[in-house]
Design a protein around this motif. Structure first.
Motif, PDB file in Angstrom:
ATOM      1  N   LEU A 180     -41.157 -84.783   6.039  1.00 25.22           N
ATOM      2  CA  LEU A 180     -41.165 -83.976   4.620  1.00 25.22           C
ATOM      3  C   LEU A 180     -40.811 -85.078   3.644  1.00 25.22           C
ATOM      4  O   LEU A 180     -41.568 -84.777   2.445  1.00 25.22           O
ATOM      5  N   TYR A 189     -43.938 -86.922   2.620  1.00 28.30           N
ATOM      6  CA  TYR A 189     -44.816 -86.237   1.540  1.00 28.30           C
ATOM      7  C   TYR A 189     -44.397 -86.169   0.076  1.00 28.30           C
ATOM      8  O   TYR A 189     -45.136 -86.220  -0.730  1.00 28.30           O
ATOM      9  N   VAL A 190     -43.053 -85.821   0.073  1.00 26.11           N
ATOM     10  CA  VAL A 190     -42.462 -85.504  -1.333  1.00 26.11           C
ATOM     11  C   VAL A 190     -42.729 -86.984  -2.141  1.00 26.11           C
ATOM     12  O   VAL A 190     -42.901 -87.050  -3.381  1.00 26.11           O
ATOM     13  N   VAL A 236     -47.352 -82.506  -2.765  1.00 19.35           N
ATOM     14  CA  VAL A 236     -47.005 -81.407  -2.358  1.00 19.35           C
ATOM     15  C   VAL A 236     -47.387 -80.531  -3.769  1.00 19.35           C
ATOM     16  O   VAL A 236     -47.034 -80.973  -4.695  1.00 19.35           O
ATOM     17  N   ASP A 237     -48.108 -79.378  -3.346  1.00 21.54           N
ATOM     18  CA  ASP A 237     -48.493 -78.560  -4.548  1.00 21.54           C
ATOM     19  C   ASP A 237     -47.590 -77.721  -4.794  1.00 21.54           C
ATOM     20  O   ASP A 237     -47.392 -76.522  -4.001  1.00 21.54           O
ATOM     21  N   TYR A 238     -46.314 -77.900  -5.604  1.00 30.36           N
ATOM     22  CA  TYR A 238     -45.231 -76.983  -5.633  1.00 30.36           C
ATOM     23  C   TYR A 238     -45.673 -75.641  -6.272  1.00 30.36           C
ATOM     24  O   TYR A 238     -44.941 -74.889  -6.086  1.00 30.36           O
ATOM     25  N   ALA A 274     -46.718 -73.961  -3.264  1.00 31.38           N
ATOM     26  CA  ALA A 274     -45.460 -73.724  -2.621  1.00 31.38           C
ATOM     27  C   ALA A 274     -44.646 -72.506  -2.883  1.00 31.38           C
ATOM     28  O   ALA A 274     -43.976 -71.674  -2.022  1.00 31.38           O
ATOM     29  N   THR A 300     -51.627 -73.685   7.124  1.00 32.17           N
ATOM     30  CA  THR A 300     -52.269 -74.922   6.885  1.00 32.17           C
ATOM     31  C   THR A 300     -53.783 -74.905   6.616  1.00 32.17           C
ATOM     32  O   THR A 300     -54.421 -75.397   5.707  1.00 32.17           O
ATOM     33  N   ALA A 320     -49.339 -81.218   3.316  1.00 30.52           N
ATOM     34  CA  ALA A 320     -47.937 -81.497   2.794  1.00 30.52           C
ATOM     35  C   ALA A 320     -47.269 -80.373   2.182  1.00 30.52           C
ATOM     36  O   ALA A 320     -46.206 -80.119   2.281  1.00 30.52           O
ATOM     37  N   THR A 321     -48.055 -79.598   1.424  1.00 29.92           N
ATOM     38  CA  THR A 321     -47.545 -78.246   0.942  1.00 29.92           C
ATOM     39  C   THR A 321     -46.865 -77.321   2.160  1.00 29.92           C
ATOM     40  O   THR A 321     -45.821 -76.726   1.949  1.00 29.92           O
ATOM     41  N   PHE A 381     -43.771 -78.718   3.373  1.00 31.34           N
ATOM     42  CA  PHE A 381     -42.497 -78.264   2.585  1.00 31.34           C
ATOM     43  C   PHE A 381     -42.082 -77.126   2.680  1.00 31.34           C
ATOM     44  O   PHE A 381     -41.030 -76.851   2.538  1.00 31.34           O
TER      45      PHE A 381
END
Length: 329
Positions: free
Chosen positions: A110, A113-114, A119-121, A124, A237, A253-254, A257
């Motif tokens: 995690l 990825y951050v 990450v598509d916050y 998310a 995913t 990644a999202t 997260f």
């Protein structure tokens, strides 16, 4: 060398931290680890013999974490069945221990990825609206549902997730929007564009997805994760890619997260609802730290299009075994 020392240090700190938590749960006067830790004083409630008898959980956790990270499959899919069938824990205990172990095991991935900025916050935060409450509800349900029903749900869940891994291609091989359909295509259009610029300079541009389907999927995945400790990343995913057009790297990644936040919530609920099995997680947590580091190194050599279907069959077989042990007994 520095990274290796950090991993070993982290593993040692994890063991000591878990032992400290055990000490906080202990009661009564102090006792000694005679013949093991010399004059070290510990609370009388500390399960010394159980802790030492379960040393083999550590190497098993290293292997499970290595395979999970190198194949991209949730580690909880390994640990909860292992804790039930191998260690002999009750389903609710095994699920809580699996979630707690996963929280520590996925931390390294995690964080990567951050740091990579993939990450598509914006997506998310919508997924978390469904995942976190549903995970909490599922975790509470795991301690309320009768053991027989929970075991059946666990076995059926493994069968479904195993079938999911066999049926769908690995996320890296999926084509964004390939199963969007006319209804979602109409809903996904004209919602703007999402731009993700990673730390290594790669830029992802894609149409912003219609949120309700993602919230529904994350709610379902979150509840299953709270109930049987796995399901959220497996459900969300691939769907983010094939139905919501997210690039595979961003979707993975999202999803990780979202799982990280939801798993923490579920682990806290399990810890508060029952006494955690510290004599098991004291071995599994450092195991996943070591195995996770090795897994990130070997993942690029593992063909996910072969590994995921094989693991899907394995999980389906384990699900059958779990169901058989319940019905035969």
């Amino acid at each position: 060398m520095t990274e290796r020392r950090s991993v070993l240090f982290g593993a040692a700190v994890s063991v000591l931290g878990v032992l400290a938590l055990v000490a906080l749960h202990g009661s009564g006067g102090p006792s000694a680890f005679d013949g093991v830790f010399g004059t070290t004083i510990v609370p009388s409630g500390f399960p010394v013999e159980q802790f030492l008898d379960h040393w083999w959980v550590f190497p098993a956790s290293v292997v499970f974490s290595l395979v999970a990270l190198s194949s991209g499959v949730s580690g909880a899919l390994f640990f909860s069945p292992f804790f039930i069938l191998g260690v002999g824990l009750a389903p609710a205990q095994a699920i809580g221990a699996g979630l707690l172990t996963e929280v520590f095991g996925m931390g390294n991935g995690l964080l990567n990825y951050v740091r990579q900025g993939v990450v598509d916050y914006a997506t998310a935060k919508w997924l978390l609206l469904g995942a976190v409450p549903a995970t909490v509800v599922g975790a509470f349900a795991a301690h309320v549902v009768p053991t027989v029903l929970l075991t059946i749900a666990f076995g059926v869940g493994l069968l479904v997730l195993g079938g999911f891994l066999v049926y769908y291609d690995p996320p890296e091989k999926c084509v964004p929007g390939e199963r969007e359909g006319s209804f979602l295509e109409e809903k996904n259009d004209d919602r703007g564009e999402t731009v993700i610029e990673t730390a290594d300079g790669e830029v992802f541009r894609y149409d912003t997805c219609w949120r309700p389907p993602g919230i529904g999927l994350s709610t379902l995945g979150g509840f299953i994760t709270g109930l049987i400790s796995a399901g959220l990343p497996e459900i969300t995913t691939t769907q983010l890619i094939v139905r919501c057009r997210l690039p595979p790297r961003v979707a993975i990644a999202t999803s990780v997260f979202v799982l990280g936040v939801a798993a923490i919530a579920g682990a806290v609920v399990h810890a508060l609802s029952a006494t955690p099995v510290w004599y098991v997680v004291a071995w599994s947590i450092p195991g996943v730290l070591v195995g996770g580091t090795i897994g990130t190194r070997v993942s690029k050599y593992v063909p996910s299009e072969v590994m995921e279907p094989v693991l899907g069959v394995v999980f389906a077989v384990v699900g059958v075994v779990v169901l058989a042990t319940e019905f035969v007994a």
